[in-house]
Design a protein around this motif. Structure first.
Motif, PDB file in Angstrom:
ATOM      1  N   GLY A 222       0.797  -1.214   0.000  1.00 47.50           N
ATOM      2  CA  GLY A 222       0.000   0.000   0.000  1.00 47.50           C
ATOM      3  C   GLY A 222       0.828   1.261   0.000  1.00 47.50           C
ATOM      4  O   GLY A 222       0.419   2.292  -0.545  1.00 47.50           O
ATOM      5  N   LEU A 223       2.014   1.209   0.602  1.00 42.05           N
ATOM      6  CA  LEU A 223       2.899   2.387   0.609  1.00 42.05           C
ATOM      7  C   LEU A 223       3.305   2.803  -0.796  1.00 42.05           C
ATOM      8  O   LEU A 223       3.605   3.973  -1.052  1.00 42.05           O
ATOM      9  N   LEU A 224       3.328   1.839  -1.703  1.00 41.62           N
ATOM     10  CA  LEU A 224       3.751   2.104  -3.071  1.00 41.62           C
ATOM     11  C   LEU A 224       2.603   2.564  -3.965  1.00 41.62           C
ATOM     12  O   LEU A 224       2.799   2.794  -5.155  1.00 41.62           O
ATOM     13  N   ASP A 225       1.407   2.693  -3.390  1.00 40.23           N
ATOM     14  CA  ASP A 225       0.233   3.069  -4.175  1.00 40.23           C
ATOM     15  C   ASP A 225       0.424   4.445  -4.805  1.00 40.23           C
ATOM     16  O   ASP A 225       0.985   5.360  -4.190  1.00 40.23           O
TER      17      ASP A 225
ATOM     18  N   ALA B  78      -2.639   6.266   4.313  1.00 38.17           N
ATOM     19  CA  ALA B  78      -3.385   5.356   5.179  1.00 38.17           C
ATOM     20  C   ALA B  78      -2.551   4.119   5.496  1.00 38.17           C
ATOM     21  O   ALA B  78      -2.544   3.622   6.634  1.00 38.17           O
ATOM     22  N   ALA B  79      -1.824   3.628   4.508  1.00 36.69           N
ATOM     23  CA  ALA B  79      -0.956   2.472   4.740  1.00 36.69           C
ATOM     24  C   ALA B  79       0.152   2.827   5.730  1.00 36.69           C
ATOM     25  O   ALA B  79       0.497   2.035   6.612  1.00 36.69           O
ATOM     26  N   SER B  80       0.686   4.044   5.598  1.00 36.04           N
ATOM     27  CA  SER B  80       1.729   4.498   6.518  1.00 36.04           C
ATOM     28  C   SER B  80       1.199   4.577   7.944  1.00 36.04           C
ATOM     29  O   SER B  80       1.853   4.134   8.897  1.00 36.04           O
ATOM     30  N   ASP B  81      -0.007   5.138   8.094  1.00 38.73           N
ATOM     31  CA  ASP B  81      -0.606   5.262   9.430  1.00 38.73           C
ATOM     32  C   ASP B  81      -0.864   3.879  10.045  1.00 38.73           C
ATOM     33  O   ASP B  81      -0.644   3.678  11.247  1.00 38.73           O
ATOM     34  N   SER B  82      -1.327   2.951   9.236  1.00 36.38           N
ATOM     35  CA  SER B  82      -1.585   1.597   9.746  1.00 36.38           C
ATOM     36  C   SER B  82      -0.290   0.889  10.113  1.00 36.38           C
ATOM     37  O   SER B  82      -0.233   0.156  11.109  1.00 36.38           O
ATOM     38  N   LEU B  83       0.751   1.112   9.335  1.00 31.61           N
ATOM     39  CA  LEU B  83       2.049   0.512   9.661  1.00 31.61           C
ATOM     40  C   LEU B  83       2.551   0.988  11.016  1.00 31.61           C
ATOM     41  O   LEU B  83       3.149   0.229  11.776  1.00 31.61           O
TER      42      LEU B  83
ATOM     43  N   LEU C  20       9.530  -4.896   6.817  1.00 33.05           N
ATOM     44  CA  LEU C  20       9.749  -3.448   6.698  1.00 33.05           C
ATOM     45  C   LEU C  20      11.189  -3.075   6.375  1.00 33.05           C
ATOM     46  O   LEU C  20      11.441  -2.067   5.707  1.00 33.05           O
ATOM     47  N   LEU C  21      12.125  -3.856   6.871  1.00 31.65           N
ATOM     48  CA  LEU C  21      13.539  -3.499   6.694  1.00 31.65           C
ATOM     49  C   LEU C  21      13.948  -3.297   5.235  1.00 31.65           C
ATOM     50  O   LEU C  21      14.721  -2.371   4.946  1.00 31.65           O
ATOM     51  N   PRO C  22      13.448  -4.106   4.281  1.00 29.97           N
ATOM     52  CA  PRO C  22      13.841  -3.862   2.879  1.00 29.97           C
ATOM     53  C   PRO C  22      13.358  -2.519   2.341  1.00 29.97           C
ATOM     54  O   PRO C  22      13.888  -2.011   1.344  1.00 29.97           O
ATOM     55  N   LEU C  23      12.364  -1.927   2.983  1.00 29.79           N
ATOM     56  CA  LEU C  23      11.794  -0.676   2.475  1.00 29.79           C
ATOM     57  C   LEU C  23      12.652   0.548   2.783  1.00 29.79           C
ATOM     58  O   LEU C  23      12.438   1.608   2.193  1.00 29.79           O
ATOM     59  N   VAL C  24      13.591   0.436   3.712  1.00 25.88           N
ATOM     60  CA  VAL C  24      14.341   1.625   4.130  1.00 25.88           C
ATOM     61  C   VAL C  24      15.381   2.054   3.097  1.00 25.88           C
ATOM     62  O   VAL C  24      16.020   3.092   3.276  1.00 25.88           O
ATOM     63  N   THR C  25      15.515   1.281   2.029  1.00 25.93           N
ATOM     64  CA  THR C  25      16.483   1.658   0.985  1.00 25.93           C
ATOM     65  C   THR C  25      15.828   1.833  -0.385  1.00 25.93           C
ATOM     66  O   THR C  25      16.539   1.989  -1.375  1.00 25.93           O
ATOM     67  N   VAL C  26      14.504   1.820  -0.446  1.00 29.42           N
ATOM     68  CA  VAL C  26      13.851   1.978  -1.747  1.00 29.42           C
ATOM     69  C   VAL C  26      14.015   3.415  -2.233  1.00 29.42           C
ATOM     70  O   VAL C  26      14.252   4.328  -1.439  1.00 29.42           O
ATOM     71  N   PRO C  27      13.882   3.648  -3.542  1.00 28.37           N
ATOM     72  CA  PRO C  27      14.134   5.002  -4.075  1.00 28.37           C
ATOM     73  C   PRO C  27      13.183   6.079  -3.557  1.00 28.37           C
ATOM     74  O   PRO C  27      13.581   7.237  -3.423  1.00 28.37           O
TER      75      PRO C  27
ATOM     76  N   ALA D 137      11.381   8.408  -1.155  1.00 31.07           N
ATOM     77  CA  ALA D 137      11.647   8.874   0.210  1.00 31.07           C
ATOM     78  C   ALA D 137      10.460   8.655   1.141  1.00 31.07           C
ATOM     79  O   ALA D 137      10.636   8.320   2.311  1.00 31.07           O
ATOM     80  N   PHE D 138       9.251   8.840   0.633  1.00 32.92           N
ATOM     81  CA  PHE D 138       8.059   8.654   1.469  1.00 32.92           C
ATOM     82  C   PHE D 138       8.024   7.240   2.044  1.00 32.92           C
ATOM     83  O   PHE D 138       7.685   7.045   3.218  1.00 32.92           O
ATOM     84  N   VAL D 139       8.372   6.272   1.235  1.00 31.33           N
ATOM     85  CA  VAL D 139       8.351   4.876   1.685  1.00 31.33           C
ATOM     86  C   VAL D 139       9.442   4.638   2.722  1.00 31.33           C
ATOM     87  O   VAL D 139       9.207   3.982   3.745  1.00 31.33           O
ATOM     88  N   ARG D 140      10.625   5.182   2.497  1.00 30.04           N
ATOM     89  CA  ARG D 140      11.714   5.006   3.461  1.00 30.04           C
ATOM     90  C   ARG D 140      11.319   5.593   4.818  1.00 30.04           C
ATOM     91  O   ARG D 140      11.532   4.977   5.874  1.00 30.04           O
ATOM     92  N   ALA D 141      10.744   6.799   4.783  1.00 27.34           N
ATOM     93  CA  ALA D 141      10.343   7.449   6.033  1.00 27.34           C
ATOM     94  C   ALA D 141       9.249   6.661   6.745  1.00 27.34           C
ATOM     95  O   ALA D 141       9.281   6.492   7.972  1.00 27.34           O
TER      96      ALA D 141
END
Length: 322
Positions: free
Chosen positions: A81-84, A92-97, A109-116, A118-122
């Motif tokens: 959902g973060l990638l939507d 909403a996905a961020s808030d639920s996470l 979640l750990l693989p997401l901290v290096t995706v291109p 920035a919103f997803v990393r944060a």
């Protein structure tokens, strides 16, 4: 987070999930709501499908509904959902996470901290902060060099929640970050460390260009509790912002800093009642008899809180035999 309780189930999961195949998006959205209301762990797999629905309103409802559950499967679905492409769905996905509490979710979640993006990393660091996952420490320290300020701020928060002594130098470095929000987070994160090194880092922020950072630094020094912080705190009792002076006075009281007595006595004559009150409170904590005359002079003060605090401070000094 909900856990399955057969006495709280509101319907058969498989029967409700069948409506997710309806050609009507409103029916699918209602199915998502009903699945969440079952509180059944069996609903998670169906909600994970719904978060990829073609209809925005279904995806949004699924992102919200998943916040009622926990675990790695939930984290994996919300990561999708973060990638939507729709910002509201992603939010909403961020808030639920951020509601996740099962540390097992960290693996997703750990693989997401290096995706291109920035919103997803944060968002990933925001969720990892709540999980207090030790595995997030090294990526968080690395992320202090991220190009995005929000990512750096969330990474600082992860470190602050984990409270590792070895990360104090990294936090001190973040006190000089270009972003005031990151500097503020770094100062607040330093509060867990009760060391001279941490106190020096926080004291450096007493000269920050942003008054909120300076106020946070003044408060942090009281919480860190190192006596050497008294001198720089006395210096900022003359800060242009009363909020900084107030926090400095509070911290000097916590430190029982006798070297601050003269400056605190002078603050008893300030125009702002809140500063007079904090000065009186700090002098009471310190308990130095040199403050007795100045505190007694506040008996007719126009502010009742100042009068009450000054009387309390005098009582403290007298009970200590000062």
């Amino acid at each position: 987070m909900a856990s399955f309780d057969p006495f709280e189930a509101f319907g058969d999961v498989a029967e409700i999930a069948a409506d997710l195949a309806s050609p009507d998006a409103s029916v699918r959205r209602l199915a998502v709501i009903a699945l969440a209301e079952t509180s059944s762990a069996d609903a998670v797999a169906h909600l994970a499908v719904a978060i990829g629905d073609e209809a925005r309103e279904v995806r949004l409802q699924a992102a919200r509904a998943l916040g009622e559950f926990d675990g790695r499967e939930v984290a994996q679905a919300l990561a999708h959902g973060l990638l939507d492409a729709d910002g509201e769905v992603a939010d909403a996905a961020s808030d639920s996470l951020a509601e996740l509490r099962d540390i097992d979710a960290a693996a997703a979640l750990l693989p997401l901290v290096t995706v291109p993006r920035a919103f997803v990393r944060a968002a990933a660091f925001r969720a990892l902060k709540a999980l207090r996952a030790p595995a997030a420490l090294a990526p968080a320290v690395t992320a202090l060099a991220d190009t995005d300020a929000e990512v750096r701020g969330q990474a600082v928060s992860v470190i602050g929640y984990l409270k590792p002594a070895e990360a104090v130098p990294a936090l001190i470095g973040a006190v000089a970050d270009p972003s005031a929000r990151v500097r503020l987070a770094a100062v607040n994160a330093l509060c867990f460390a009760r060391t001279t090194e941490a106190a020096r880092g926080a004291a450096a922020a007493l000269h920050d260009a942003d008054w909120e950072v300076r106020a946070a630094a003044a408060e942090a020094l009281g919480r860190i509790g190192v006596a050497s912080a008294a001198a720089p705190l006395v210096a900022v009792l003359g800060d242009a912002f009363w909020q900084v002076r107030q926090k400095a006075a509070q911290s000097l009281g916590k430190l029982r800093a006798r070297e601050a007595v003269v400056a605190l006595i002078a603050l008893l004559d300030h125009d702002l009642p809140s500063l007079r009150k904090e000065a009186a409170a700090a002098l009471g904590e310190i308990g130095d008899p040199r403050a007795r005359t100045a505190l007694a002079a506040r008996a007719p003060d126009g502010d009742p809180d100042v009068r009450k605090t000054a009387a309390w401070a005098l009582g403290r000094i007298d009970s200590a035999g000062g």
